[in-house]
Design a protein around this motif. Structure first.
Motif, short mmCIF file in Angstrom:
data_model
loop_
_atom_site.label_atom_id
_atom_site.label_comp_id
_atom_site.label_asym_id
_atom_site.label_seq_id
_atom_site.Cartn_x
_atom_site.Cartn_y
_atom_site.Cartn_z
N THR A 313 -37.71 -3.43 -37.45
CA THR A 313 -37.53 -3.03 -36.06
C THR A 313 -38.84 -3.21 -35.29
N LEU A 314 -38.76 -3.91 -34.16
CA LEU A 314 -39.93 -4.11 -33.32
C LEU A 314 -39.97 -3.00 -32.26
N VAL A 315 -41.16 -2.50 -32.00
CA VAL A 315 -41.33 -1.40 -31.05
C VAL A 315 -41.43 -1.96 -29.63
N ALA A 316 -40.79 -1.28 -28.69
CA ALA A 316 -40.81 -1.72 -27.30
C ALA A 316 -42.24 -1.66 -26.75
N PRO A 317 -42.58 -2.56 -25.84
CA PRO A 317 -43.95 -2.59 -25.29
C PRO A 317 -44.40 -1.27 -24.70
N GLU A 318 -43.50 -0.58 -24.00
CA GLU A 318 -43.90 0.70 -23.39
C GLU A 318 -44.19 1.76 -24.46
#
Length: 387
Positions: A313-318
């Motif tokens: 899972t990639l973390v959102a930029p914010e």
């Protein structure tokens, strides 16, 4: 009589009708030869407009006018690549490469003017050029841009994302991105110190750029990439002569801040050579690098590593920004608390005892930070926040 003799000599004894037929035949042959022979003899022109000296290998380099970028570009030219440098100033780029004394290498070097992150310059840099021909597409991308005066969001986040997107569209073979060690660990000393110096959280932007590349890599399996998380970078003239002349390539993001990644770090030449080597790697890797014992040209080392997972899972930029900012805030709160506590101890207990107790508080605070916060990753923090 005279006219008759001339006629007989010219005609060679043939009749007038025969002579006319011979003349007509010669004229027809001459016309045929004039029309057909040029068509047959003319060489066939190739329809390809690719520059023959590129051999299908054109590398787009960002940050090519910086010291590490220049070294990488020189290595690429020596390896036979054509190189196009995206720079904010073509005149500056041309000046930087006046050192090129090989005319053949000069022919294989091109510049395109633009600014990373503006949404226009990167697509322009991928367009065909008159210098290399319409059939010479960008086959490799090298992203080294950045630096202390950079707009980190525009360069290291949006710039990487734009290059990755265009590389996928152009069906480029590979992309290499120079990132920074400790970017996934917001509470690491390097991250909190570096992020504290700038308003736009540079370590966070590096990680966001990495994730943008990983996302595009998942969508385009044919795009190979390597993310090089470099430790401390040292100018060649400052690199200790007795330091390692090889590389230490590993995974995770756990270099010790006071280990080789921090001191002596790695020279710019070592990083440039590692970039060129990474271009030959097949697969998708994120590695941390510093000085060590592995030969910089050893591609086989990557076969011992694990490729990036397509299911993680990639973390959102914010969210990445949030945790990097939180780490900076926590550091400032701890520092302020130590200062206030030290002042109170000095007032209540005197400077001698107050000084001793202050050292104990500082040591305890550092221990708590290293044990409980230092190795927390953005992914683990984001996951725990959702529970």
């Amino acid at each position: 009589m005279i006219h008759e003799n001339i006629r007989q000599r010219c005609c060679g004894g043939y009749g007038s009708s025969t002579l006319i037929a011979l003349v007509a035949l010669c004229l027809m042959f001459s016309m045929w030869e004039g029309i057909i022979q040029p068509v047959v003899a003319a060489p066939t022109e190739s329809t390809s407009t690719a520059a023959p000296y590129c051999q299908g290998r054109l590398a787009l380099v960002t940050g090519g006018t910086g010291q590490t970028g220049r070294l990488a570009t020189m290595d690429l030219l020596r390896d036979g690549f054509c190189v196009r440098i995206l720079t904010r100033s073509i005149s500056k780029g041309e000046h930087k490469f006046q050192i090129l004394d090989d005319e053949e290498q000069r022919q294989r070097l091109d510049f395109v003017e633009g600014t990373l992150g503006d949404g226009v310059s990167v697509p322009k840099a991928f367009e065909s050029s008159q210098r290399f021909g319409a059939d010479t597409a960008v086959s490799h991308v090298v992203f080294i841009a950045g630096g202390e005066d950079a707009d980190f969001d525009a360069v290291n986040h949006r710039g990487v994302a734009e290059c990755a997107k265009q590389a996928a569209v152009a069906e480029s073979e590979s992309m290499v991105v120079v990132s920074a060690a400790w970017v996934s660990k917001p509470y690491s000393l390097a991250s909190v110190l570096f992020n504290s110096l700038y308003d736009d959280l540079p370590m966070s932007k590096h990680l966001q750029g990495e994730d943008a590349l990983r996302e595009i890599g998942r969508e385009h399996p044919s795009l190979n990439y390597v993310v090089l998380r470099a430790g401390r970078l040292v100018p060649d003239h400052e690199y200790p002569p007795d330091a390692a002349d090889g590389l230490w390539i590993a995974q995770d993001d756990d270099f010790a801040f006071f280990g080789p990644a921090g001191n002596p770090g790695m020279s710019q030449t070592l990083l440039a050579r590692s970039v060129v080597t990474a271009m030959k790697v097949k697969g998708k890797y994120t590695v941390q690098i510093t000085s060590g014992s592995t030969l910089p040209d050893d591609v086989a080392i990557y076969s011992t590593l694990v490729q990036d997972s397509a299911s993680s899972t990639l973390v959102a930029p914010e969210e990445i920004d949030r945790w990097h900012q939180q780490a900076v805030t926590d550091l400032k709160v701890m520092f302020a608390s130590i200062c206030v506590g030290t002042l109170v101890l000095f007032v209540l207990l005197g400077w001698k005892l107050g000084f001793v107790l202050s050292l104990l508080i500082i040591g305890a605070s550092a221990w708590i930070w290293s044990v409980y916060w230092l190795n927390l990753s953005v992914a683990s923090l984001a996951a725990s926040a959702k529970k």
